[in-house]
Structure formats: structure tokens, C-alpha cells
Motif scaffolding. Structure first.
Motif, PDB file in Angstrom:
ATOM      1  N   ALA A  76      37.047  24.052  28.677  1.00 55.01           N
ATOM      2  CA  ALA A  76      38.448  24.063  29.081  1.00 55.01           C
ATOM      3  C   ALA A  76      38.983  25.459  28.875  1.00 55.01           C
ATOM      4  O   ALA A  76      38.851  26.037  27.811  1.00 55.01           O
ATOM      5  N   VAL A  77      39.592  25.998  29.923  1.00 56.62           N
ATOM      6  CA  VAL A  77      40.033  27.378  29.857  1.00 56.62           C
ATOM      7  C   VAL A  77      41.509  27.466  30.179  1.00 56.62           C
ATOM      8  O   VAL A  77      41.959  26.952  31.193  1.00 56.62           O
ATOM      9  N   ALA A  78      42.252  28.116  29.314  1.00 56.34           N
ATOM     10  CA  ALA A  78      43.638  28.417  29.617  1.00 56.34           C
ATOM     11  C   ALA A  78      43.671  29.798  30.260  1.00 56.34           C
ATOM     12  O   ALA A  78      44.589  30.572  30.091  1.00 56.34           O
ATOM     13  N   SER A  79      42.606  30.102  30.972  1.00 58.89           N
ATOM     14  CA  SER A  79      42.307  31.334  31.694  1.00 58.89           C
ATOM     15  C   SER A  79      41.514  32.279  30.820  1.00 58.89           C
ATOM     16  O   SER A  79      41.657  32.320  29.614  1.00 58.89           O
ATOM     17  N   SER A  80      40.664  33.040  31.450  1.00 60.91           N
ATOM     18  CA  SER A  80      39.898  34.041  30.736  1.00 60.91           C
ATOM     19  C   SER A  80      40.726  35.283  30.471  1.00 60.91           C
ATOM     20  O   SER A  80      40.250  36.222  29.860  1.00 60.91           O
ATOM     21  N   GLY A  81      41.967  35.285  30.919  1.00 60.16           N
ATOM     22  CA  GLY A  81      42.833  36.430  30.692  1.00 60.16           C
ATOM     23  C   GLY A  81      43.173  37.107  31.995  1.00 60.16           C
ATOM     24  O   GLY A  81      42.332  37.726  32.619  1.00 60.16           O
ATOM     25  N   LEU A  82      44.408  36.979  32.435  1.00 59.23           N
ATOM     26  CA  LEU A  82      44.818  37.609  33.679  1.00 59.23           C
ATOM     27  C   LEU A  82      45.100  39.082  33.454  1.00 59.23           C
ATOM     28  O   LEU A  82      45.223  39.549  32.326  1.00 59.23           O
ATOM     29  N   LEU A  83      45.209  39.821  34.531  1.00 56.13           N
ATOM     30  CA  LEU A  83      45.539  41.222  34.423  1.00 56.13           C
ATOM     31  C   LEU A  83      46.982  41.394  33.973  1.00 56.13           C
ATOM     32  O   LEU A  83      47.746  40.440  33.897  1.00 56.13           O
ATOM     33  N   PRO A 109      37.853  42.107  45.782  1.00 47.01           N
ATOM     34  CA  PRO A 109      38.568  42.908  44.784  1.00 47.01           C
ATOM     35  C   PRO A 109      39.531  42.058  43.974  1.00 47.01           C
ATOM     36  O   PRO A 109      39.868  40.943  44.357  1.00 47.01           O
ATOM     37  N   ASN A 110      39.995  42.593  42.875  1.00 47.33           N
ATOM     38  CA  ASN A 110      40.947  41.907  42.021  1.00 47.33           C
ATOM     39  C   ASN A 110      41.717  42.955  41.218  1.00 47.33           C
ATOM     40  O   ASN A 110      41.103  43.660  40.425  1.00 47.33           O
ATOM     41  N   PRO A 111      43.029  43.103  41.476  1.00 42.60           N
ATOM     42  CA  PRO A 111      43.899  42.364  42.396  1.00 42.60           C
ATOM     43  C   PRO A 111      43.496  42.610  43.859  1.00 42.60           C
ATOM     44  O   PRO A 111      42.783  43.545  44.161  1.00 42.60           O
ATOM     45  N   PHE A 112      44.012  41.740  44.753  1.00 43.35           N
ATOM     46  CA  PHE A 112      43.681  41.888  46.168  1.00 43.35           C
ATOM     47  C   PHE A 112      44.918  41.643  47.017  1.00 43.35           C
ATOM     48  O   PHE A 112      45.877  41.003  46.600  1.00 43.35           O
ATOM     49  N   LYS A 113      44.851  42.151  48.256  1.00 41.88           N
ATOM     50  CA  LYS A 113      45.982  42.038  49.170  1.00 41.88           C
ATOM     51  C   LYS A 113      45.691  41.113  50.330  1.00 41.88           C
ATOM     52  O   LYS A 113      46.493  40.219  50.635  1.00 41.88           O
ATOM     53  N   ASN A 114      44.558  41.294  51.006  1.00 41.23           N
ATOM     54  CA  ASN A 114      44.261  40.505  52.201  1.00 41.23           C
ATOM     55  C   ASN A 114      43.332  39.328  51.925  1.00 41.23           C
ATOM     56  O   ASN A 114      43.610  38.206  52.297  1.00 41.23           O
ATOM     57  N   SER A 115      42.202  39.593  51.277  1.00 40.74           N
ATOM     58  CA  SER A 115      41.277  38.510  50.925  1.00 40.74           C
ATOM     59  C   SER A 115      40.427  38.967  49.757  1.00 40.74           C
ATOM     60  O   SER A 115      40.309  40.167  49.473  1.00 40.74           O
ATOM     61  N   THR A 116      39.807  38.011  49.086  1.00 40.27           N
ATOM     62  CA  THR A 116      38.947  38.315  47.948  1.00 40.27           C
ATOM     63  C   THR A 116      37.704  37.435  48.016  1.00 40.27           C
ATOM     64  O   THR A 116      37.754  36.310  48.537  1.00 40.27           O
ATOM     65  N   ALA A 117      36.586  37.955  47.511  1.00 42.22           N
ATOM     66  CA  ALA A 117      35.306  37.246  47.550  1.00 42.22           C
ATOM     67  C   ALA A 117      35.083  36.512  46.231  1.00 42.22           C
ATOM     68  O   ALA A 117      35.141  37.114  45.159  1.00 42.22           O
ATOM     69  N   LEU A 118      34.827  35.214  46.327  1.00 48.94           N
ATOM     70  CA  LEU A 118      34.494  34.387  45.173  1.00 48.94           C
ATOM     71  C   LEU A 118      32.979  34.198  45.183  1.00 48.94           C
ATOM     72  O   LEU A 118      32.435  33.543  46.067  1.00 48.94           O
ATOM     73  N   ARG A 119      32.292  34.760  44.192  1.00 51.78           N
ATOM     74  CA  ARG A 119      30.831  34.854  44.211  1.00 51.78           C
ATOM     75  C   ARG A 119      30.211  34.051  43.078  1.00 51.78           C
ATOM     76  O   ARG A 119      30.716  34.046  41.962  1.00 51.78           O
ATOM     77  N   PHE A 120      29.107  33.378  43.369  1.00 56.52           N
ATOM     78  CA  PHE A 120      28.410  32.642  42.321  1.00 56.52           C
ATOM     79  C   PHE A 120      26.952  32.440  42.714  1.00 56.52           C
ATOM     80  O   PHE A 120      26.585  32.516  43.888  1.00 56.52           O
ATOM     81  N   THR A 121      26.141  32.185  41.684  1.00 58.29           N
ATOM     82  CA  THR A 121      24.725  31.873  41.875  1.00 58.29           C
ATOM     83  C   THR A 121      24.490  30.431  41.468  1.00 58.29           C
ATOM     84  O   THR A 121      24.816  30.035  40.344  1.00 58.29           O
ATOM     85  N   GLY A 155      52.944  36.300  46.089  1.00 59.60           N
ATOM     86  CA  GLY A 155      52.138  37.148  45.235  1.00 59.60           C
ATOM     87  C   GLY A 155      52.291  36.762  43.773  1.00 59.60           C
ATOM     88  O   GLY A 155      53.349  36.288  43.349  1.00 59.60           O
ATOM     89  N   GLY A 156      51.239  36.945  43.001  1.00 62.46           N
ATOM     90  CA  GLY A 156      51.307  36.621  41.585  1.00 62.46           C
ATOM     91  C   GLY A 156      49.952  36.246  41.020  1.00 62.46           C
ATOM     92  O   GLY A 156      48.900  36.496  41.626  1.00 62.46           O
ATOM     93  N   ALA A 157      49.989  35.625  39.843  1.00 64.85           N
ATOM     94  CA  ALA A 157      48.767  35.246  39.131  1.00 64.85           C
ATOM     95  C   ALA A 157      48.246  33.905  39.637  1.00 64.85           C
ATOM     96  O   ALA A 157      49.002  32.943  39.766  1.00 64.85           O
ATOM     97  N   TYR A 158      46.957  33.846  39.930  1.00 59.11           N
ATOM     98  CA  TYR A 158      46.284  32.619  40.339  1.00 59.11           C
ATOM     99  C   TYR A 158      44.951  32.536  39.587  1.00 59.11           C
ATOM    100  O   TYR A 158      44.511  33.511  38.962  1.00 59.11           O
ATOM    101  N   TYR A 159      44.338  31.371  39.636  1.00 54.37           N
ATOM    102  CA  TYR A 159      42.984  31.272  39.104  1.00 54.37           C
ATOM    103  C   TYR A 159      42.196  30.263  39.917  1.00 54.37           C
ATOM    104  O   TYR A 159      42.770  29.396  40.570  1.00 54.37           O
ATOM    105  N   TYR A 160      40.884  30.440  39.915  1.00 57.39           N
ATOM    106  CA  TYR A 160      40.035  29.569  40.711  1.00 57.39           C
ATOM    107  C   TYR A 160      39.013  28.891  39.817  1.00 57.39           C
ATOM    108  O   TYR A 160      38.533  29.462  38.840  1.00 57.39           O
ATOM    109  N   THR A 161      38.691  27.650  40.159  1.00 62.41           N
ATOM    110  CA  THR A 161      37.724  26.849  39.421  1.00 62.41           C
ATOM    111  C   THR A 161      36.571  26.494  40.345  1.00 62.41           C
ATOM    112  O   THR A 161      36.782  25.958  41.431  1.00 62.41           O
TER     113      THR A 161
END
Length: 377
Positions: free
Chosen positions: A10-17, A294-306, A354-360
Motif C-alpha cells: 500500500a502506497v501513499a505515493s512514492s513521493g511526488l515532485l 518524461p516526468n513532469p510532462f506536457k503532452n504525453s508520458t510513457a508508462l514502462r514495465f517488464t 494540470g497537477g499531481a497524479y499517480y498510476y497503478t
């Protein structure tokens, strides 16, 4: 002896910028089976849960012959609850204009919304393992600081059980038709004056730390990037249903004044959703998630995983309130490198603020959450 490992973290976020972490709020309902107005507190707590996914509700029972009271809830209520029953604490925060930290039910929801908008220097992570043979639970609560902080900060960990019915300790209900204070506007009006099949929600069963947290783990002055953790063990009584248990870890201030013991952040693990059998040589880390770029990002960001095994994978994007704004995928994927993109839009294709978001990113055995910042288009 078979061992069950709780792979969910359970994560209350890993820490936003920008020195912030995603905020979760603890709402504590001070209640009792003997209290005929206390079902009102449960109604308000459920409304808060349904409205704000980042709110964690806790029921502290105390008083009379209440089956569910324990030393921790008694000591906590005796120290903090000068208001009465049902009383409520929101992050144990002393709000301007309030007489006590504990407050009347009518303001719980608005105060929860207020605290969800606040900033916090720390994120909280809860990890645990459970041995089904011995019923031994091992928990680690980790505090990850994303900004400088100072003060007497302590780590706490409580166990709660949901959906308990005990016909030998019925819930009093003054608000029912024909009872001492009938209230036709109450959802409890059509219930008897004693509800024998009442379902108790989010009942605090035990505290694994001292009453106001474990001292000495977090120093009085902390700089951004520092991490601290505390481990606990507890053997669950056989009468408790592990499928309805959850763990709540949190970091709070301590002060000799009860008005200065607010909770900085919290996290919650539901045991019923995370019990996974682990066999010898099993691959525990079925997925490895990288930070979005990128992070922060303006147009789109890549969510990467293995992905290490073929599994169903879902990706959800949440706002700072813990509300889902975009269900990116939910499908079975093969092992290998995967990349999905989020363009700062919601499920209807509208651009979000715009603002802080997080992805699961979730598989059948893991759920990993990471923060990101959308600067807007």
C-alpha cells in the motif's frame, strides 16, 4: 507449515515532485455498541469512503461493555475524545474554530476534503507477510520523506477487522421508530432500538505500536530523500477473520498537547485482496515497473514495465483525491517489455487539469504505484 505472503504494497505515493507526497487521510469514528446515536457515525464514514477513495476510515470502540474495545482504543479515546459519541477525528488535526480535535459528525466530510488538499512531506508504504499455520503477521511500515521535516514524528500500525456481526452485543439505536429519539430522516429509522445483526465496520482490533506511535525511529530533523522503517509482529486470535482484516500504517506528530498530534500520511493494506500462496522457487516479482518518462510532462508520458510471466495487467491513473481518471488497459499480456502512454486525458477523452497524479500497474499478485506530474497542455 504453509506461508502466505502479502505481495501487495500500500502506497501513499512514492513521493511526488516539488516536495509533496500524495495525501491519504485517516477518519477515526469514536463509537460504541452502547451508543444509540453511533450508527450515525457509521453512515457518515461510509459516505466519506464512497466519496474519497484516499480516505481511510477507522472505528475506535470504547465505553460500557462494548465487545470491541481494547486497551489502545480506550487509551486513545480517553486522551483525545473530549467531545462525546459519536465523535470523529480527521487526521487527528486540530482545525481552526473547533473546540476539540474530536468533532461532531456533520463536519467530518468537509474536514476530510480539507485535509486531502493539504501537502505532506512523507509517503507511507506498508508491506507484510502472514503465516496461516501460526497466524503470525509480520508488518513493516516505511516512511519515505520527499521534503524536509522537523518535529517528534512517530510510526504507528493498527489492525482493523471489517463486517463483524455479534448478536450477543447488539448495537443500540435511538433513532429508530418507537425508540428514545426517533428520527424519520435517519437511515436507521426503520431499524429496531437494538440491532442484533448490526454489521460493525472497520473495527480497530489491535495496535502494534505504542499508543501514539513508535518513538526514536524518525529523527527530529529529516531531509528530503531519507527513509525510515519500523517492523512489527502480531499473532491473530483464531476468532478474527483474516479475510476481513486490514493493516493501517501511518506517521504522525507527537506533542504533550493533544491538539498537536496530527497525522502526516497513511497507507492501508486489505488482507482479503492480497493473500497469495507462495511455493518454493516461485517468482515473487511478476512485474517490474519503471518511473514514467518524461516526468513532469506536457503532452504525453510513457508508462514502462517488464512482465516476467503471462498475466492480466491493468493500468489506472488516479488524481490526488484517489479517484480514477483513466482506465488505460485491462488485458492479458505476455512476458517482456511493455510501454503504454497517457496523454493527460480522462476516460471520456477530456484533458485533465494540470497537477499531481499517480498510476497503478496491477497483476494477479502485485500492485505497484508511482507518482507523476502533468503540467497541462
Amino acid at each position: 507449515m504453509k506461508k502466505i505472503t502479502l505481495l501487495f504494497i500500500a502506497v501513499a505515493s512514492s513521493g511526488l515532485l516539488f516536495g509533496q507526497a500524495a495525501k491519504k487521510v485517516i477518519v477515526e469514528d469514536e463509537t460504541g455498541t452502547w451508543c444509540g446515536y453511533c450508527p450515525r457515525g457509521r453512515t457518515v464514514s461510509e459516505d466519506i469512503e464512497n466519496t474519497y477513495p484516499n480516505a481511510i476510515t477507522i472505528a475506535n470502540h470504547n465505553g460500557g461493555s462494548d465487545t470491541y474495545q481494547n486497551t489502545y482504543t480506550q487509551n486513545l479515546d480517553n486522551a483525545m475524545n473530549a467531545y462525546g459519541y459519536p465523535g470523529g477525528m480527521v487526521d487527528r488535526y486540530f482545525f481552526s474554530g473547533q473546540t476539540y480535535v474530536c468533532m461532531v459528525t456533520s463536519v467530518w466530510k468537509s474536514k476530510t476534503a480539507n485535509r486531502l488538499l493539504s501537502t505532506t512531506p512523507v509517503s507511507v508504504v506498508v508491506s507484510s507477510s502472514y503465516d496461516i499455520g501460526s497466524r503470525l503477521l509480520s508488518v513493516t511500515v516505511k516512511a519515505n520523506f520527499v521534503a524536509n521535516a522537523a518535529g517528534d514524528m512517530r510510526i504507528s500500525c493498527v489492525l482493523e477487522e471489517d463486517s463483524i456481526v455479534n448478536t450477543s452485543d447488539p448495537q443500540e439505536n435511538y433513532m429508530g421508530n418507537g425508540c428514545s429519539s426517533p428520527d424519520p430522516s435517519s437511515p436507521w429509522y426503520n431499524y429496531p432500538c437494538q440491532i442484533s445483526n448490526y454489521i460493525q465496520r472497520d473495527v480497530v482490533r489491535a495496535n502494534l505500536a505504542p499508543d501514539f506511535g513508535t518513538a526514536g525511529v524518525i529523527p527530529a530533523s529529516v531531509t528530503s530523500g531519507q527513509n525510515f522503517s519500523q517492523s512489527y509482529t502480531y499473532t491473530l486470535p483464531s476468532s478474527w477473520d483474516a479475510n476481513h482484516m486490514s493493516i493501517v500504517g501511518f506517521v504522525s506528530y507527537y506533542n504533550t498537547s493533544v491538539n498537536s498530534r496530527s497525522i502526516l500520511n497513511a497507507a492501508k493494506v486489505y488482507l482479503q485482496n492480497t493473500l497469495t500462496s507462495v511455493h518454493e522457487n516461485a517468482e515473487l516479482n511478476s512485474i517490474e515497473v519503471k518511473q514514467n518518462i518524461p516526468n513532469p510532462f506536457k503532452n504525453s508520458t510513457a508508462l514502462r514495465f517488464t512482465l516476467n510471466t503471462t498475466d492480466n495487467v491493468s493500468i489506472k491513473v488516479y488524481n490526488a483525491f484517489g479517484q480514477v481518471v483513466n482506465d488505460l488497459i485491462d488485458s492479458k499480456l505476455v512476458p517482456g517489455e511493455h510501454t503504454f502512454y497517457w496523454a493527460g486525458d480522462d476516460n471520456d477523452g477530456n484533458t485533465v487539469a494540470g497537477g499531481a497524479y499517480y498510476y497503478t500497474i496491477s497483476t494477479s499478485t502485485q500492485q505497484i504505484t508511482k507518482p507523476m506530474v502533468f503540467v497541462g497542455q
